[in-house]
Design a protein around this motif. Structure first.
Motif, short mmCIF file in Angstrom:
data_model
loop_
_atom_site.label_atom_id
_atom_site.label_comp_id
_atom_site.label_asym_id
_atom_site.label_seq_id
_atom_site.Cartn_x
_atom_site.Cartn_y
_atom_site.Cartn_z
N SER A 139 44.17 26.81 44.03
CA SER A 139 44.91 27.82 43.29
C SER A 139 44.19 29.17 43.31
CB SER A 139 45.11 27.35 41.84
OG SER A 139 43.86 27.10 41.21
N SER A 140 42.88 29.16 43.06
CA SER A 140 42.10 30.40 43.12
C SER A 140 42.06 30.97 44.52
CB SER A 140 40.68 30.16 42.60
OG SER A 140 40.69 29.70 41.28
N LYS A 143 45.66 32.65 45.07
CA LYS A 143 46.06 33.75 44.22
C LYS A 143 45.05 34.89 44.18
CE LYS A 143 48.73 30.73 41.14
NZ LYS A 143 48.89 30.23 39.75
N GLU A 144 43.76 34.57 44.23
CA GLU A 144 42.74 35.59 43.99
C GLU A 144 42.10 36.11 45.27
OE1 GLU A 144 39.90 33.97 41.32
OE2 GLU A 144 41.40 33.38 39.82
N MET A 145 42.13 35.35 46.35
CA MET A 145 41.40 35.74 47.55
C MET A 145 42.31 36.06 48.72
SD MET A 145 38.17 33.11 47.39
CE MET A 145 37.02 33.17 46.02
N ARG A 147 45.71 36.20 48.97
CA ARG A 147 46.90 37.04 48.77
C ARG A 147 46.56 38.52 48.93
NH1 ARG A 147 50.70 34.87 44.22
NH2 ARG A 147 50.49 33.16 45.71
N GLY A 148 45.44 38.94 48.37
CA GLY A 148 45.04 40.33 48.53
C GLY A 148 44.63 40.67 49.95
#
Length: 247
Positions: A139-140, A143-145, A147-148
């Protein structure tokens, strides 16, 4: 000889002496206390099954420990290789123009493009290692790595170039295959939206170093005042000539 070595040797000798002298100790006990050794032997035989089970468990424990040691040794070797790779990438990031022929950077790529490419390699290696060691979960990671990273066109261009190589490297473990599937799925998801920034192929010009930028500023400092002086001197003369012709 060290004290630790002497201590270990003393313990081994004492244990060996106790094992060899155990029959004599048992004989002394039988003289002091009436012991029915036949009955004791029958009782000892009842522990035969338990000793076999314990021996099997000990063998399994040894096998598991050897497997874990082999896995740890492989992880240590992989970590050494990754550390060397990281140091080489950082060296190239410090001076992209010097190492451009070695790393295979394209001629139209600027120094910043090369640094972005190398940093993307470091970033992806970090995410891969963190995911394999269960420091970062799916999940991290999504969403956090990732996707950006795939929001920008540069990140998409980088993955498009290296995805085949990463796919070939997923034959090592299930965690590596899972990591590749997560990254590629996020990349394909990002293609449904418009990227931010230009791709490397769309960026014109050659790399501009700080020295060349300063030289351009010096050129304008010299040419600007000269052009102004020429205009100031020539405009009155041209005006007077035009005035005389008009008369």
């Amino acid at each position: 000889m060290s004290r630790r070595y002497l201590y270990g040797l003393t313990v081994v000798l004492l244990v060996a002496f106790a094992v060899m002298a155990s029959p004599m100790f048992m004989d002394l006990i039988s003289r002091v206390i009436a012991v029915d050794w036949g009955l004791v032997g029958q009782v000892g035989e009842t522990y035969g099954g338990a000793s076999a089970v314990l021996a099997a468990l000990a063998f399994v424990a040894i096998a598991i420990s050897l497997i874990l040691q082999a896995s740890q040794l492989r992880s240590a070797r992989v970590q050494v290789v990754r550390n060397i790779h990281r140091d080489l990438l950082r060296l190239a990031m410090e001076n992209p123009s010097l190492y451009r022929p070695v790393i295979g950077a394209e001629a139209h790529a600027t120094d910043d493009d090369v640094r972005q490419h190398l940093y993307a390699v470091l970033w992806m290696n970090y995410m891969s290692l963190a995911f394999e060691e269960r420091v970062v979960f799916e999940s991290s990671l999504r969403k956090e790595m990732l996707r950006g990273m795939f929001t920008s066109q540069s990140g998409r261009d980088w993955w498009e170039r290296v995805r085949d190589a990463w796919h070939d490297g997923t034959r090592g473990s299930r965690a590596e295959r899972k990591f590749y599937e997560i990254v590629d799925s996020e990349y394909r998801r990002a293609l449904n939206s418009e990227p931010s920034g230009l791709s490397w192929e769309e960026r014109p010009g050659r790399p501009i170093s700080p020295d060349s930028a300063r030289s351009k500023r010096k050129w304008w400092v010299v040419v600007g005042p000269t052009a102004v002086a020429v205009v100031v001197l020539l405009v009155p003369k041209v005006g007077r000539r035009l005035y005389r012709r008009g008369q």
